[in-house]
Design a protein around this motif. Sequence first.
Motif, PDB file in Angstrom:
ATOM      1  N   LEU A 178       0.786  -1.302  -0.105  1.00 22.93           N
ATOM      2  CA  LEU A 178       0.003   0.288  -0.103  1.00 22.93           C
ATOM      3  C   LEU A 178       0.898   1.342  -0.042  1.00 22.93           C
ATOM      4  O   LEU A 178       1.587   1.726   0.911  1.00 22.93           O
ATOM      5  N   ASP A 179       0.827   1.981  -1.207  1.00 20.75           N
ATOM      6  CA  ASP A 179       2.018   3.157  -1.352  1.00 20.75           C
ATOM      7  C   ASP A 179       1.196   4.337  -0.790  1.00 20.75           C
ATOM      8  O   ASP A 179       0.028   4.543  -0.669  1.00 20.75           O
ATOM      9  N   ASP A 180       2.240   5.404  -0.547  1.00 24.27           N
ATOM     10  CA  ASP A 180       1.923   6.666  -0.275  1.00 24.27           C
ATOM     11  C   ASP A 180       0.830   6.713   0.901  1.00 24.27           C
ATOM     12  O   ASP A 180       0.073   7.577   1.004  1.00 24.27           O
ATOM     13  N   PHE A 181       1.194   5.787   1.863  1.00 23.67           N
ATOM     14  CA  PHE A 181      -0.010   5.480   3.010  1.00 23.67           C
ATOM     15  C   PHE A 181      -0.039   7.018   3.811  1.00 23.67           C
ATOM     16  O   PHE A 181       1.000   7.406   4.210  1.00 23.67           O
ATOM     17  N   ILE A 201       4.867   4.170   4.285  1.00 26.98           N
ATOM     18  CA  ILE A 201       4.824   5.356   4.779  1.00 26.98           C
ATOM     19  C   ILE A 201       5.112   6.622   3.816  1.00 26.98           C
ATOM     20  O   ILE A 201       6.401   6.488   3.353  1.00 26.98           O
ATOM     21  N   ASP A 202       4.213   7.509   3.278  1.00 21.12           N
ATOM     22  CA  ASP A 202       4.665   8.430   2.472  1.00 21.12           C
ATOM     23  C   ASP A 202       5.611   9.410   2.821  1.00 21.12           C
ATOM     24  O   ASP A 202       5.831   9.579   4.270  1.00 21.12           O
ATOM     25  N   GLN A 203       6.477   9.808   2.009  1.00 20.30           N
ATOM     26  CA  GLN A 203       7.530  10.508   2.111  1.00 20.30           C
ATOM     27  C   GLN A 203       7.312  11.967   2.835  1.00 20.30           C
ATOM     28  O   GLN A 203       8.095  12.652   3.570  1.00 20.30           O
ATOM     29  N   ALA A 235       9.506   2.716   4.808  1.00 21.24           N
ATOM     30  CA  ALA A 235       9.487   4.175   4.845  1.00 21.24           C
ATOM     31  C   ALA A 235      10.217   4.796   3.685  1.00 21.24           C
ATOM     32  O   ALA A 235      11.228   4.186   3.022  1.00 21.24           O
ATOM     33  N   GLU A 236       9.362   5.838   2.932  1.00 24.79           N
ATOM     34  CA  GLU A 236       9.910   6.194   1.765  1.00 24.79           C
ATOM     35  C   GLU A 236      10.387   7.707   1.967  1.00 24.79           C
ATOM     36  O   GLU A 236      10.076   8.234   2.900  1.00 24.79           O
ATOM     37  N   GLY A 237      11.556   7.865   1.173  1.00 25.41           N
ATOM     38  CA  GLY A 237      12.150   9.467   1.281  1.00 25.41           C
ATOM     39  C   GLY A 237      13.034   9.778   2.531  1.00 25.41           C
ATOM     40  O   GLY A 237      13.023  10.772   2.756  1.00 25.41           O
TER      41      GLY A 237
HETATM   42 MG    MG Z   1       5.390   6.200  -2.634  1.00 29.04          MG
END
Ligand code: MG
Length: 281
Positions: A178-181, A201-203, A235-237
């Motif tokens: 699940l992207d950009d949560f 988790i979204d950046q 964790a993204e970003g």
């Molecule tokens: Mg994303």
Amino acid sequence: FHGNFVSERVTSFASGRNVEHMSRLSLMGDLRLAIKRDELRVFCQAKVDMKTRKIAGAEALIRWQHPTLGMVSPAYFIPLAEQSGFIVELTKWMLESCFSWLHRWKNNDIRETLAINLSPYDLLSSSIVCDIGKRMEQWKICSESVEFELTENALVQNPRVALDVLKRLKELGVKLLLDDFGTGYSSLSYLQQFPFDAIKIDQSFIRPMLENSDSAAIVHSTIELGHILGKRVVAEGIESQEIWECLREQDCDFAQGYLVSKPIPIEDFQQWKASWTAEHR
Ligand code: MG
Ligand code: C2E
Ligand code: MG
Ligand code: MG
């Protein structure tokens, strides 16, 4: 770490003004020709296991090398493709490219996992799951090598259809992320209802988490919630060592971000991975 903190958007994408000077219609016309003209590229960005620092796979990200504008950001042309329905062609191109790379790597005894982004519109085409299954068979791809990333917005428009597609994708044996949560409009109950293996988790929460206590609280509770529900958390970003350490202390499972690597051309990925692995043994 050998992080490079220069924003990819600033250095490698056509400036927003250039792109916006062109009418959306003519840009869309160019995009339709991009496949035939061989202007699309696959880049990929590593995903690291935070405990072991081993590379756990990569996310595939599309790039468009426009003949006069230079690199156009997918943040700009994906929405355009979605509005015109052309996204279905782009997704097929991406699937075929990613599977051919997985096939090539497998023939060289390299096990790799690629995460492919699907658009909400991809779920509306009834043949998407069969299409993916057939391509995986043709390229002899193991299901452990494939993950799909979907945003919350892919679920809210038609939750029944989305749930059916996601269940059938799971039957292929692939993993779902699940992207950009936290940035979409879904409810928490979706986490329970939909068969996701992991949450990203979204950046926008990760990047300010050391200065902003609200962001920190959202990140912390998302990691807890994910783990309670039996899901892995990505964790993204991540752009700094300090953020890495803070997430590591909170038992976040996987990391993606410029601190580890920017997206790079997929043909360079194994070489990059070898040098990372040598440095982090
Ligand atoms: Mg994303
Ligand atoms: P996404 O799937 O959430 O991908 C993460 C985006 O964050 C990527 O931007 C990546 O380059 C960027 N990023 C990663 N780490 C960092 C960091 O540490 N700092 C900063 N500032 N940015 C970081 P990119 O490649 O421009 O893609 C933007 C979005 O376009 C993606 O967000 C995804 O929604 C969409 N997209 C990209 N490729 C595809 C594709 O093949 N199919 C579909 N449907 N969408 C795609
Ligand atoms: Mg993604
Ligand atoms: Mg995103």
